[in-house]
Write a protein that holds these residues in place. Structure first.
Motif, mmCIF file in Angstrom:
data_model
loop_
_atom_site.group_PDB
_atom_site.id
_atom_site.type_symbol
_atom_site.label_atom_id
_atom_site.label_comp_id
_atom_site.label_asym_id
_atom_site.label_seq_id
_atom_site.Cartn_x
_atom_site.Cartn_y
_atom_site.Cartn_z
ATOM 1 N N ILE A 2 107.420 112.126 49.037
ATOM 2 C CA ILE A 2 106.979 112.332 50.413
ATOM 3 C C ILE A 2 105.978 111.233 50.757
ATOM 4 O O ILE A 2 105.116 110.884 49.943
ATOM 5 C CB ILE A 2 106.295 113.708 50.570
ATOM 6 N N LEU A 3 106.092 110.696 51.963
ATOM 7 C CA LEU A 3 105.154 109.686 52.430
ATOM 8 C C LEU A 3 104.269 110.298 53.501
ATOM 9 O O LEU A 3 104.750 110.759 54.529
ATOM 10 C CB LEU A 3 105.893 108.474 52.992
ATOM 11 N N TYR A 50 93.315 101.510 61.441
ATOM 12 C CA TYR A 50 93.873 101.408 60.094
ATOM 13 C C TYR A 50 95.103 102.289 59.977
ATOM 14 O O TYR A 50 95.246 103.268 60.710
ATOM 15 C CB TYR A 50 92.854 101.883 59.046
ATOM 16 N N LEU A 51 95.940 101.959 59.016
ATOM 17 C CA LEU A 51 97.081 102.776 58.662
ATOM 18 C C LEU A 51 96.939 103.154 57.198
ATOM 19 O O LEU A 51 96.818 102.276 56.335
ATOM 20 C CB LEU A 51 98.391 102.017 58.887
ATOM 21 N N LEU A 52 96.933 104.456 56.923
ATOM 22 C CA LEU A 52 96.882 104.957 55.550
ATOM 23 C C LEU A 52 98.254 105.489 55.185
ATOM 24 O O LEU A 52 98.830 106.300 55.922
ATOM 25 C CB LEU A 52 95.840 106.079 55.434
ATOM 26 N N LEU A 53 98.782 105.030 54.062
ATOM 27 C CA LEU A 53 100.052 105.504 53.528
ATOM 28 C C LEU A 53 99.806 106.045 52.128
ATOM 29 O O LEU A 53 99.256 105.334 51.276
ATOM 30 C CB LEU A 53 101.077 104.365 53.466
ATOM 31 N N VAL A 54 100.197 107.294 51.900
ATOM 32 C CA VAL A 54 100.033 107.916 50.587
ATOM 33 C C VAL A 54 101.372 108.490 50.160
ATOM 34 O O VAL A 54 102.009 109.222 50.922
ATOM 35 C CB VAL A 54 98.978 109.050 50.609
ATOM 36 N N SER A 55 101.794 108.166 48.960
ATOM 37 C CA SER A 55 103.028 108.720 48.399
ATOM 38 C C SER A 55 102.675 109.876 47.471
ATOM 39 O O SER A 55 101.802 109.746 46.598
ATOM 40 C CB SER A 55 103.797 107.653 47.617
ATOM 41 N N TRP A 56 103.362 110.994 47.690
ATOM 42 C CA TRP A 56 103.182 112.211 46.892
ATOM 43 C C TRP A 56 104.529 112.619 46.317
ATOM 44 O O TRP A 56 105.565 112.373 46.923
ATOM 45 C CB TRP A 56 102.671 113.358 47.758
ATOM 46 N N GLU A 57 104.505 113.299 45.198
ATOM 47 C CA GLU A 57 105.750 113.807 44.621
ATOM 48 C C GLU A 57 106.360 114.869 45.528
ATOM 49 O O GLU A 57 107.572 114.871 45.750
ATOM 50 C CB GLU A 57 105.505 114.364 43.219
ATOM 51 N N THR A 58 105.533 115.792 46.046
ATOM 52 C CA THR A 58 106.028 116.846 46.939
ATOM 53 C C THR A 58 105.053 117.009 48.104
ATOM 54 O O THR A 58 103.887 116.616 48.018
ATOM 55 C CB THR A 58 106.153 118.214 46.224
ATOM 56 N N LEU A 59 105.515 117.642 49.159
ATOM 57 C CA LEU A 59 104.665 117.941 50.309
ATOM 58 C C LEU A 59 103.497 118.828 49.884
ATOM 59 O O LEU A 59 102.355 118.616 50.282
ATOM 60 C CB LEU A 59 105.489 118.621 51.396
ATOM 61 N N GLU A 60 103.772 119.803 49.037
ATOM 62 C CA GLU A 60 102.748 120.741 48.593
ATOM 63 C C GLU A 60 101.666 120.072 47.751
ATOM 64 O O GLU A 60 100.532 120.540 47.728
ATOM 65 C CB GLU A 60 103.380 121.897 47.814
ATOM 66 N N ASP A 61 102.011 118.984 47.057
ATOM 67 C CA ASP A 61 100.983 118.250 46.311
ATOM 68 C C ASP A 61 99.877 117.789 47.247
ATOM 69 O O ASP A 61 98.708 117.756 46.868
ATOM 70 C CB ASP A 61 101.582 117.052 45.571
ATOM 71 N N HIS A 62 100.248 117.446 48.476
ATOM 72 C CA HIS A 62 99.247 117.037 49.458
ATOM 73 C C HIS A 62 98.657 118.226 50.188
ATOM 74 O O HIS A 62 97.444 118.416 50.210
ATOM 75 C CB HIS A 62 99.840 116.053 50.476
ATOM 76 N N THR A 63 99.511 119.043 50.796
ATOM 77 C CA THR A 63 99.038 120.093 51.699
ATOM 78 C C THR A 63 98.337 121.242 50.986
ATOM 79 O O THR A 63 97.467 121.887 51.573
ATOM 80 C CB THR A 63 100.200 120.654 52.535
ATOM 81 N N VAL A 64 98.696 121.501 49.746
ATOM 82 C CA VAL A 64 98.067 122.586 48.991
ATOM 83 C C VAL A 64 97.193 122.015 47.876
ATOM 84 O O VAL A 64 95.985 122.245 47.837
ATOM 85 C CB VAL A 64 99.128 123.561 48.410
#
Length: 98
Positions: A2-3, A50-64
């Motif tokens: 997820i980006l 600025y533009l911040l781009l973060v790559s996560w394995e899953t949406l929940e890794d970020h949101t939770v």
């Protein structure tokens, strides 16, 4: 993967301080479960944008995982005072076109 994409506008005259705070905050996010990578891009046309781009394995890794962590509280303390207006966070997934 997820980006997370966030367009950021920092308060006028705080660019250098913001970038230093972001260097500190980078150490926090990079230790989180599910984190893959991140980058901060400075806009060439609009000062303070600025533009911040973060790559996560899953949406929940970020949101939770990240957003509900104590580490996120430190992230907020370092970075959120610089934003005006407060940014909108969006998540994207790759479209397979082949």
């Amino acid at each position: 993967m997820i980006l997370e994409a966030v367009m950021l506008q920092v308060k006028q005259g705080t660019d250098e301080n913001y970038e230093e705070a972001f260097r500190q905050a980078s150490k926090i996010i990079s230790t989180m479960p599910g984190y893959i990578s991140h980058e901060l891009q400075r806009c060439m046309e609009v000062k303070g944008k600025y533009l911040l781009l973060v790559s996560w394995e899953t949406l929940e890794d970020h949101t939770v995982g990240f957003r509900e962590s104590s580490e996120y509280q430190e992230w907020k303390k370092l970075l959120h005072p610089y934003y005006d207006p407060f940014p909108v966070v969006e998540h994207f997934e790759k479209v397979h076109i082949y």
